[in-house]
Design a protein around this motif. Sequence first.
Motif, short mmCIF file in Angstrom:
data_model
loop_
_atom_site.label_atom_id
_atom_site.label_comp_id
_atom_site.label_asym_id
_atom_site.label_seq_id
_atom_site.Cartn_x
_atom_site.Cartn_y
_atom_site.Cartn_z
N VAL A 187 -32.81 -75.43 4.26
CA VAL A 187 -32.10 -75.39 2.98
C VAL A 187 -30.91 -76.35 3.01
CG1 VAL A 187 -30.74 -73.95 1.42
CG2 VAL A 187 -32.83 -73.03 2.46
N THR A 188 -30.12 -76.28 4.06
CA THR A 188 -28.96 -77.17 4.18
C THR A 188 -29.39 -78.62 4.23
OG1 THR A 188 -27.81 -75.44 5.43
CG2 THR A 188 -26.91 -77.67 5.54
N ASN A 189 -30.42 -78.90 5.00
CA ASN A 189 -30.90 -80.27 5.14
C ASN A 189 -31.33 -80.85 3.79
OD1 ASN A 189 -31.74 -82.49 7.06
ND2 ASN A 189 -33.71 -82.08 6.10
N LEU A 190 -32.03 -80.05 3.00
CA LEU A 190 -32.51 -80.52 1.70
C LEU A 190 -31.36 -80.69 0.71
CD1 LEU A 190 -34.99 -81.22 -0.01
CD2 LEU A 190 -35.13 -78.81 -0.66
N VAL A 191 -30.46 -79.70 0.65
CA VAL A 191 -29.35 -79.73 -0.31
C VAL A 191 -28.42 -80.90 -0.03
CG1 VAL A 191 -27.29 -78.50 -1.07
CG2 VAL A 191 -29.45 -77.26 -0.82
N LEU A 192 -28.16 -81.19 1.24
CA LEU A 192 -27.26 -82.28 1.58
C LEU A 192 -27.86 -83.65 1.25
CD1 LEU A 192 -25.84 -81.09 5.03
CD2 LEU A 192 -24.66 -81.11 2.84
N ASN A 193 -29.17 -83.76 1.32
CA ASN A 193 -29.81 -85.06 1.11
C ASN A 193 -30.03 -85.40 -0.36
OD1 ASN A 193 -30.76 -86.69 3.57
ND2 ASN A 193 -31.20 -84.58 4.18
N ILE A 194 -30.14 -84.40 -1.22
CA ILE A 194 -30.42 -84.65 -2.64
C ILE A 194 -29.40 -85.59 -3.28
CG2 ILE A 194 -30.52 -83.58 -4.92
CD1 ILE A 194 -32.01 -81.24 -3.66
N PRO A 195 -28.08 -85.36 -3.11
CA PRO A 195 -27.11 -86.30 -3.73
C PRO A 195 -27.25 -87.73 -3.20
CG PRO A 195 -26.02 -84.28 -3.02
CD PRO A 195 -27.40 -84.24 -2.44
N LEU A 196 -27.64 -87.88 -1.94
CA LEU A 196 -27.80 -89.22 -1.38
C LEU A 196 -28.92 -89.98 -2.08
CD1 LEU A 196 -27.38 -88.58 2.45
CD2 LEU A 196 -25.65 -89.21 0.77
N PHE A 197 -30.00 -89.28 -2.39
CA PHE A 197 -31.11 -89.93 -3.09
C PHE A 197 -30.68 -90.39 -4.49
CE2 PHE A 197 -33.90 -86.96 -0.44
CZ PHE A 197 -33.92 -87.87 0.60
N LEU A 198 -29.85 -89.59 -5.14
CA LEU A 198 -29.37 -89.96 -6.48
C LEU A 198 -28.47 -91.18 -6.42
CD1 LEU A 198 -28.61 -86.39 -7.91
CD2 LEU A 198 -30.65 -87.79 -8.26
N PHE A 199 -27.59 -91.23 -5.42
CA PHE A 199 -26.70 -92.39 -5.27
C PHE A 199 -27.45 -93.62 -4.77
CE2 PHE A 199 -23.30 -89.10 -5.00
CZ PHE A 199 -22.50 -89.59 -6.02
N GLY A 200 -28.53 -93.39 -4.03
CA GLY A 200 -29.27 -94.51 -3.45
C GLY A 200 -30.44 -94.98 -4.29
N ILE A 201 -30.43 -94.63 -5.59
CA ILE A 201 -31.56 -94.95 -6.45
C ILE A 201 -31.76 -96.46 -6.59
CG2 ILE A 201 -30.31 -95.05 -8.63
CD1 ILE A 201 -33.65 -93.23 -8.03
N ARG A 202 -30.71 -97.25 -6.37
CA ARG A 202 -30.81 -98.70 -6.53
C ARG A 202 -31.24 -99.41 -5.23
NH1 ARG A 202 -25.44 -100.28 -10.15
NH2 ARG A 202 -25.99 -99.02 -11.99
N MET A 203 -31.49 -98.64 -4.21
CA MET A 203 -31.93 -99.24 -2.95
C MET A 203 -33.36 -99.76 -3.07
SD MET A 203 -30.44 -96.81 0.07
CE MET A 203 -28.73 -96.95 0.60
N SER A 204 -33.80 -100.45 -2.04
CA SER A 204 -35.16 -100.96 -2.01
C SER A 204 -36.15 -99.82 -2.26
CB SER A 204 -35.44 -101.61 -0.65
OG SER A 204 -36.82 -101.81 -0.46
N ARG A 205 -37.12 -100.05 -3.14
CA ARG A 205 -38.05 -99.00 -3.52
C ARG A 205 -38.84 -98.48 -2.33
NH1 ARG A 205 -43.38 -98.68 -4.77
NH2 ARG A 205 -44.02 -97.06 -6.24
N ASP A 206 -39.36 -99.39 -1.52
CA ASP A 206 -40.17 -98.97 -0.37
C ASP A 206 -39.32 -98.17 0.61
OD1 ASP A 206 -42.72 -99.16 1.14
OD2 ASP A 206 -41.48 -100.23 2.59
N PHE A 207 -38.07 -98.63 0.87
CA PHE A 207 -37.18 -97.92 1.78
C PHE A 207 -36.85 -96.54 1.24
CE2 PHE A 207 -32.78 -96.71 2.76
CZ PHE A 207 -32.84 -96.62 4.14
N LEU A 208 -36.55 -96.45 -0.06
CA LEU A 208 -36.17 -95.18 -0.66
C LEU A 208 -37.33 -94.20 -0.65
CD1 LEU A 208 -33.90 -93.64 -2.07
CD2 LEU A 208 -34.75 -94.52 -4.25
#
Length: 334
Positions: free
Chosen positions: A107-128
């Motif tokens: 649960v902690t692992n998933l919750v902590l990572n979700i904001p990072l994906f939102l901030f990293g939306i402009r990263m390389s598509r394949d990497f993301l």
Amino acid sequence: SWRAFDDSEQSRYKNELVGNSVKKEYLQADGNKIQQRKGRVKFMNWIRNKQQWRDYLLITLGTAVMAVATSSIYDPAGLVTGGFSGLAIVIKQLSQMLFGKGVPLWVTNLVLNIPLFLFGIRMSRDFLVKTIFGTLMNTFWIAVLPVLQLVPDDRMLSALFGGVLMGAGIGLVFIGNGTTGGTDMMAALIQRKLRHYSVAQVMQVLDGIIVIAGIFVFGIHASLYAIVAIYVTTKMTDALMEGMNYAKSAFIITAHPEQVADELMKELDRGASGIHIKGMYTGEERMMVFCVVGKKQIPQLKQIVGTIDPDAFVILLPAHQVLGEGFRGSGEEL
């Protein structure tokens, strides 16, 4: 007659409008079909891409190994080795102390990572995409794999064996050109704002903060074992990334380069190259022999060179991921 003319003009104008509308709808439908066909072709090309399948398979396997190390070794032993997995162990222990029930690691692992994906939306598509996949798979394995009592009540063994498993898992994920999010991705996002620092430096600071948090929760004793685990993890990851079989690069400065090269090619079955060099003190020009040999052949190389020219100057350097005839890819063991 003027009205009849007007009616006929209006009728023709209406027909033209209808015709144009039909034509537009036809072109739009045709364009949609083309886009759908392109999408299907692109998807089929992705399916046929063996590299993609290999990468995702390695990420899946690597995250499973990482999950075993996290939930079955590090968590029971209280080893906080940095990353979001280490932070999840800290949060679980704190919530256990405060509320009597710990927050599950996944649960902690998933919750902590979700904001990072939102901030990293402009990263390389394949990497993301691969990062999201790696994070979800890591979370999935932590949630579904049973907690095994692999090394109960032995923190040293936990640090060593956990480090080997974690390093192997991270290495497989990296070989698959993926990550599992966490402090890796957070460091990459922070570095965008702090350009004068490298991603590695930012990540070291973040992991260091998490390890320090582990000291306050589990004590200094557990944290010292965690440092051992971090060291083993790093070495295991490097071994997988650079290759388990190491070779040696030999630079041989001798008065008999032709004879040395002939013997190396004959006795060791390795190629040799001559490099023109100049002694800066004596001003003498010579031919230096360069050769790459397997680690098992090092004693034999020393014997050959020592027999021909006892005064030879030999430099042996580690060589990783040696490719080509006689090495990686040919099936010959180094």
